[in-house]
Write an enzyme that holds these catalytic residues in place. Structure first.
Site, short mmCIF file in Angstrom:
data_model
loop_
_atom_site.label_atom_id
_atom_site.label_comp_id
_atom_site.label_asym_id
_atom_site.label_seq_id
_atom_site.Cartn_x
_atom_site.Cartn_y
_atom_site.Cartn_z
N GLU A 1 -7.85 -3.68 -0.63
CA GLU A 1 -7.11 -3.21 -1.81
C GLU A 1 -6.45 -4.38 -2.53
O GLU A 1 -6.42 -5.50 -2.00
CB GLU A 1 -6.07 -2.19 -1.38
CG GLU A 1 -5.00 -2.77 -0.47
CD GLU A 1 -3.78 -1.88 -0.34
OE1 GLU A 1 -2.96 -1.91 -1.28
OE2 GLU A 1 -3.66 -1.16 0.66
N LYS B 1 2.59 4.20 6.77
CA LYS B 1 3.80 3.40 6.60
C LYS B 1 4.98 4.11 7.28
O LYS B 1 5.17 5.31 7.13
CB LYS B 1 4.09 3.19 5.11
CG LYS B 1 3.04 2.32 4.42
CD LYS B 1 3.39 2.09 2.97
CE LYS B 1 2.38 1.17 2.30
NZ LYS B 1 1.08 1.83 2.06
#
Length: 303
Positions: free
Chosen positions: A25, A159
């Site tokens: 990414e 996360k």
């Protein structure tokens, strides 16, 4: 209509040769850290993939063109660009259509990788269900993308700023395989373990590649999430990072931070609270994920 899809010379050669490729990414470059550390980190992650027998393909939209693999000049320019859009499924096509420049999140990178015929993607951590989502409905598009797009995503779990139990529940509802690599506990990004059991466990890249091939053969929609724990020497123990996360979340709520601004705000606040330790850990886990992703990509092509 022709999609403005552009391959770097390195990625084009790998595609022609049938060599293993790993997608990366670009939000980590534009929204993750300052220049020049962002570009240095991106190059270091690409180097790890090459060292482990695969070709890196960093993905971004530049002036309306969807790039699969960036050359040195493009990477430097992206690392210094201002006002770069943060692209997900909802706005990827709009950015391309209007000639914009944007960095791809997990969801957008998965879409682009699939368009390019790349089936493995390494990232830091996926997005998920934000804490308080029962009131805010703040749930990352990454989760639905995992249920739709056939790409194996290697991450250090979700996360840790997220609601991890709810994230796993949504992934289960969407039918996404969540595979912990080499352990039974679901990793929590900066920490190797959580108090959550991983739905699945696999201990080799060959097993993970075989699972991806079997899903494709069965016609099952979507990809799979490989939760790869951060290296032991780089982790921040849960008892250390948890109060820091709680303080950052309270500050975000007090300041009215919402939507796409939440994650960058929290990560920046945690970075300063840990005196940079969170970023050091983040870089270590991304490299570790890149290493495993390269092994999986090699197993998928029989290299």
């Amino acid at each position: 209509m022709t999609l403005p899809l552009h391959f770097s010379d390195e990625v084009a050669a790998a595609r022609d040769a049938g060599a293993p490729i790993v997608a990366l990414e670009s939000t980590i470059i534009t929204h993750g850290m300052p220049f020049p550390q962002n570009v240095e980190t991106a190059r270091a992650v690409e180097a790890v993939i090459r060292e482990n027998g695969a070709v890196p393909a960093t993905i971004a939209v530049l002036d309306g063109n969807l790039h699969i693999g960036l050359n040195d000049a493009q990477l430097d320019a992206l690392g210094q660009a201002k006002g770069v859009a943060k692209l997900s499924r909802a706005d990827l096509a709009a950015c391309i259509a209007t000639g914009g420049t944007g960095a791809t999140t997990v969801a957008a990178t998965m879409i682009a990788a699939h368009l390019a015929g790349i089936s493995v993607f390494a990232t830091g951590g996926i997005g998920g269900v934000h804490r308080g989502a029962e009131a805010s409905f703040d749930i990352s598009a990454d989760l639905r993308e995992l249920s739709k797009t056939p790409v194996t995503v290697v991450a250090a779990g979700a996360k840790a700023i997220l609601d991890l139990p709810k994230t796993l529940e949504v992934l289960e509802t969407l039918g996404v395989p969540v595979i912990a690599y080499g352990q039974d506990s679901f990793p929590a990004f900066w920490s190797r373990t959580s108090d959550l059991a991983a739905p699945l466990r696999m201990d080799s890249a060959d097993q993970i590649a075989a699972a991806a091939k079997t899903r494709a053969f069965m016609g099952l929609e979507g990809g799979q999430l490989v939760a790869n724990p951060i290296p032991e020497d780089a982790e921040i123990p849960r008892e250390v990072i948890t109060p820091v996360i709680e303080e950052a979340l309270a500050a975000a709520e007090a300041e009215g931070i919402s939507a796409k601004k939440v994650t960058p705000y929290l990560l920046d606040r945690i970075f300063h609270a840990t005196e940079g330790a969170s970023l050091v850990a983040n870089i270590a886990l991304v490299k570790n994920n890149a290493r495993l992703a390269a092994e999986i990509a090699r197993a998928l092509v029989g290299a």
